[in-house]
Design an enzyme around this catalytic site. Structure first.
Site, PDB file in Angstrom:
ATOM      1  N   VAL A   1       4.340   7.455  -5.248  1.00  0.00           N
ATOM      2  CA  VAL A   1       4.863   6.129  -4.865  1.00  0.00           C
ATOM      3  C   VAL A   1       4.418   5.014  -5.822  1.00  0.00           C
ATOM      4  CG1 VAL A   1       5.167   6.703  -2.423  1.00  0.00           C
ATOM      5  CG2 VAL A   1       2.993   5.686  -3.183  1.00  0.00           C
TER       6      VAL A   1
ATOM      7  N   ASN B   1       4.538   6.032   4.537  1.00  0.00           N
ATOM      8  CA  ASN B   1       3.367   6.650   5.166  1.00  0.00           C
ATOM      9  C   ASN B   1       2.273   7.016   4.169  1.00  0.00           C
ATOM     10  OD1 ASN B   1       2.105   8.438   7.456  1.00  0.00           O
ATOM     11  ND2 ASN B   1       2.428   9.833   5.727  1.00  0.00           N
TER      12      ASN B   1
ATOM     13  N   SER C   1      -3.046   0.174   9.695  1.00  0.00           N
ATOM     14  CA  SER C   1      -4.249   0.823  10.246  1.00  0.00           C
ATOM     15  C   SER C   1      -4.996  -0.224  11.048  1.00  0.00           C
ATOM     16  CB  SER C   1      -5.128   1.327   9.107  1.00  0.00           C
ATOM     17  OG  SER C   1      -6.435   1.604   9.583  1.00  0.00           O
TER      18      SER C   1
ATOM     19  N   TYR D   1      -9.078  -0.900   1.345  1.00  0.00           N
ATOM     20  CA  TYR D   1      -8.144  -0.307   2.323  1.00  0.00           C
ATOM     21  C   TYR D   1      -7.693  -1.367   3.349  1.00  0.00           C
ATOM     22  CZ  TYR D   1      -6.486   3.248   5.687  1.00  0.00           C
ATOM     23  OH  TYR D   1      -5.736   4.018   6.549  1.00  0.00           O
ATOM     24  N   ALA D   2      -8.663  -2.156   3.847  1.00  0.00           N
ATOM     25  CA  ALA D   2      -8.339  -3.190   4.839  1.00  0.00           C
ATOM     26  C   ALA D   2      -7.348  -4.196   4.259  1.00  0.00           C
ATOM     27  CB  ALA D   2      -9.611  -3.907   5.285  1.00  0.00           C
TER      28      ALA D   2
ATOM     29  N   LYS E   1      -3.895  -2.641   4.243  1.00  0.00           N
ATOM     30  CA  LYS E   1      -3.305  -2.401   5.563  1.00  0.00           C
ATOM     31  C   LYS E   1      -2.979  -3.708   6.290  1.00  0.00           C
ATOM     32  CE  LYS E   1      -3.063   2.026   5.174  1.00  0.00           C
ATOM     33  NZ  LYS E   1      -1.747   2.687   5.096  1.00  0.00           N
TER      34      LYS E   1
HETATM   35  N1  LIG Z   1      -5.745   9.528   9.721  1.00  0.00           N
HETATM   36  C1  LIG Z   1      -6.160   8.336  10.133  1.00  0.00           C
HETATM   37  O1  LIG Z   1      -7.191   8.205  10.815  1.00  0.00           O
HETATM   38  C2  LIG Z   1      -5.366   7.093   9.804  1.00  0.00           C
HETATM   39  C3  LIG Z   1      -5.674   5.905  10.463  1.00  0.00           C
HETATM   40  C4  LIG Z   1      -4.954   4.758  10.174  1.00  0.00           C
HETATM   41  C5  LIG Z   1      -3.936   4.790   9.234  1.00  0.00           C
HETATM   42  N2  LIG Z   1      -3.663   5.959   8.603  1.00  0.00           N
HETATM   43  C6  LIG Z   1      -2.592   5.936   7.604  1.00  0.00           C
HETATM   44  O2  LIG Z   1      -1.654   6.940   7.892  1.00  0.00           O
HETATM   45  C7  LIG Z   1      -1.030   7.369   6.679  1.00  0.00           C
HETATM   46  C8  LIG Z   1      -1.100   8.874   6.586  1.00  0.00           C
HETATM   47  O3  LIG Z   1      -2.465   9.252   6.523  1.00  0.00           O
HETATM   48  P1  LIG Z   1      -2.994  10.719   6.850  1.00  0.00           P
HETATM   49  O4  LIG Z   1      -4.184  10.545   7.705  1.00  0.00           O
HETATM   50  O5  LIG Z   1      -1.886  11.598   7.290  1.00  0.00           O
HETATM   51  O6  LIG Z   1      -3.520  11.113   5.382  1.00  0.00           O
HETATM   52  P2  LIG Z   1      -3.496  12.517   4.603  1.00  0.00           P
HETATM   53  O7  LIG Z   1      -4.503  12.348   3.532  1.00  0.00           O
HETATM   54  O8  LIG Z   1      -3.618  13.667   5.532  1.00  0.00           O
HETATM   55  O9  LIG Z   1      -2.028  12.535   3.970  1.00  0.00           O
HETATM   56  C9  LIG Z   1      -1.628  11.586   3.032  1.00  0.00           C
HETATM   57  C10 LIG Z   1      -0.579  12.197   2.138  1.00  0.00           C
HETATM   58  O10 LIG Z   1      -0.171  11.188   1.215  1.00  0.00           O
HETATM   59  C11 LIG Z   1      -0.027  11.798  -0.056  1.00  0.00           C
HETATM   60  N3  LIG Z   1      -0.174  10.786  -1.103  1.00  0.00           N
HETATM   61  C12 LIG Z   1      -1.302  10.149  -1.483  1.00  0.00           C
HETATM   62  N4  LIG Z   1      -1.035   9.346  -2.523  1.00  0.00           N
HETATM   63  C13 LIG Z   1       0.290   9.469  -2.795  1.00  0.00           C
HETATM   64  C14 LIG Z   1       1.158   8.908  -3.760  1.00  0.00           C
HETATM   65  N5  LIG Z   1       0.706   8.064  -4.701  1.00  0.00           N
HETATM   66  N6  LIG Z   1       2.464   9.237  -3.723  1.00  0.00           N
HETATM   67  C15 LIG Z   1       2.933  10.116  -2.817  1.00  0.00           C
HETATM   68  N7  LIG Z   1       2.153  10.712  -1.894  1.00  0.00           N
HETATM   69  C16 LIG Z   1       0.848  10.391  -1.880  1.00  0.00           C
HETATM   70  C17 LIG Z   1      -1.135  12.847  -0.123  1.00  0.00           C
HETATM   71  O11 LIG Z   1      -0.870  13.839  -1.099  1.00  0.00           O
HETATM   72  C18 LIG Z   1      -1.085  13.393   1.313  1.00  0.00           C
HETATM   73  O12 LIG Z   1      -0.186  14.478   1.420  1.00  0.00           O
HETATM   74  C19 LIG Z   1      -1.774   6.639   5.556  1.00  0.00           C
HETATM   75  O13 LIG Z   1      -1.050   5.493   5.169  1.00  0.00           O
HETATM   76  C20 LIG Z   1      -3.074   6.217   6.201  1.00  0.00           C
HETATM   77  O14 LIG Z   1      -3.660   5.094   5.592  1.00  0.00           O
HETATM   78  C21 LIG Z   1      -4.336   7.112   8.859  1.00  0.00           C
END
Ligand SMILES: NC(=O)c1ccc[n+]([C@@H]2O[C@H](COP(=O)([O-])OP(=O)(O)OC[C@H]3O[C@@H](n4cnc5c(N)ncnc54)[C@H](O)[C@@H]3O)[C@@H](O)[C@H]2O)c1
Length: 246
Positions: free
Chosen positions: A63, A89, A141, A154-155, A158
């Protein structure tokens, strides 16, 4: 089937919440476009969704690299002639306190979480505008709302995603495109791999449901926002955190 024949692009969908969402969307009749910078995992995800009877295609997309976003969107348009939903996402963390944060870690998180959403939305919105319909879902988040120790970069992203959501909801709403944000709490994915066990216990205790969330519980909310059931939901930020902030 709430998403029958809708074409839904989900970034970062080789893993975690994105993968659960690609599965959920396909189970609701959508064609899931599995986009990730991990090409092999993305292809595995699409193959497994198809094996379960769903429709899915995988694409290598970083992305932060606009050309890969444009190439994916061009191919999806050519192949399927419509794009109904974009879920921004993909997200990363690179945690450090203010005093220790490197410029590389600052830039990396801003580039994926914030600039990545800008690239994807600008490219996809042009196609949605031409059709006069669409749903864009941004992933924020609770850290973006309340802050978190050691997560300044990160904050910032988000919180920024919420600002983008409200701005784009104003700009695109009258053109038939809804833009909303989902605000997850702590969800059991790889993103929590670096969180120490005692910190995870604290997180569970601080949540009124006394547990970490599952990726499917966020995917369900994405699916609602992508569906026509959410036809009057625009500019909203929906927290999926088990009430952690109460
Ligand atoms: N898991 C949590 O506790 C949590 C909490 C709040 C927000 N989020 C948000 O939810 C979203 C998904 O998180 P998750 O927990 O499933 O994370 P994850 O690490 O399991 O999955 C993230 C995916 O994004 C892909 N990715 C990373 N950089 C990328 C890029 N430059 N281009 C394309 N793909 C890329 C990674 O390869 C991975 O497959 C994120 O935006 C994260 O910030 C997660």
């Amino acid at each position: 089937m709430r998403l029958l024949d809708k074409v839904c692009i989900i970034t970062g969908s080789a893993n975690g919440i994105g993968l659960a969402s690609a599965r959920k969307f396909s189970s609701e009749g959508a064609v899931s476009i599995v986009c990730d910078r991990d090409k092999e995992l993305a292809e595995n995800a699409a193959v497994s969704i198809r094996a379960e009877g769903g429709r899915a295609y995988s694409y290598f997309v970083d992305v932060t690299d606009r050309q890969t976003v444009e190439a994916m969107v061009y191919d999806v348009q050519t192949r399927l002639h419509r794009i109904d939903t974009l879920v921004n996402n993909a997200g990363i963390t690179k945690d450090a306190r203010l005093i220790n944060m490197t410029e590389e870690d600052w830039d990396a998180v801003i580039n994926v979480n914030l600039k990545g959403a800008f690239h994807c939305t600008q490219v996809v919105a042009k196609h949605m505008l031409a059709r006069g319909t669409g749903s864009i879902i941004n992933t924020s988040s609770i850290t973006g709302v309340y802050g978190n120790f050691g997560q300044g970069n990160y904050a910032a992203t988000k919180a920024g995603v919420i600002g983008l959501t409200k701005t784009w909801a104003r700009e695109l709403g009258s053109k038939g495109i809804r833009v909303n944000a989902v605000v997850p709490g702590s969800i059991a994915t790889h993103i929590l791999d670096t969180v120490p066990p005692e910190q995870l216990d604290k997180i569970k205790n601080g949540c009124w449901l006394k547990r970490i969330g599952q990726p499917e519980e966020v995917a369900n909310v994405y699916a609602f926002l992508a569906s026509d059931e959410a036809s009057y939901v625009n500019g909203a930020t929906i927290e999926v955190s088990g009430g952690v902030s109460l």
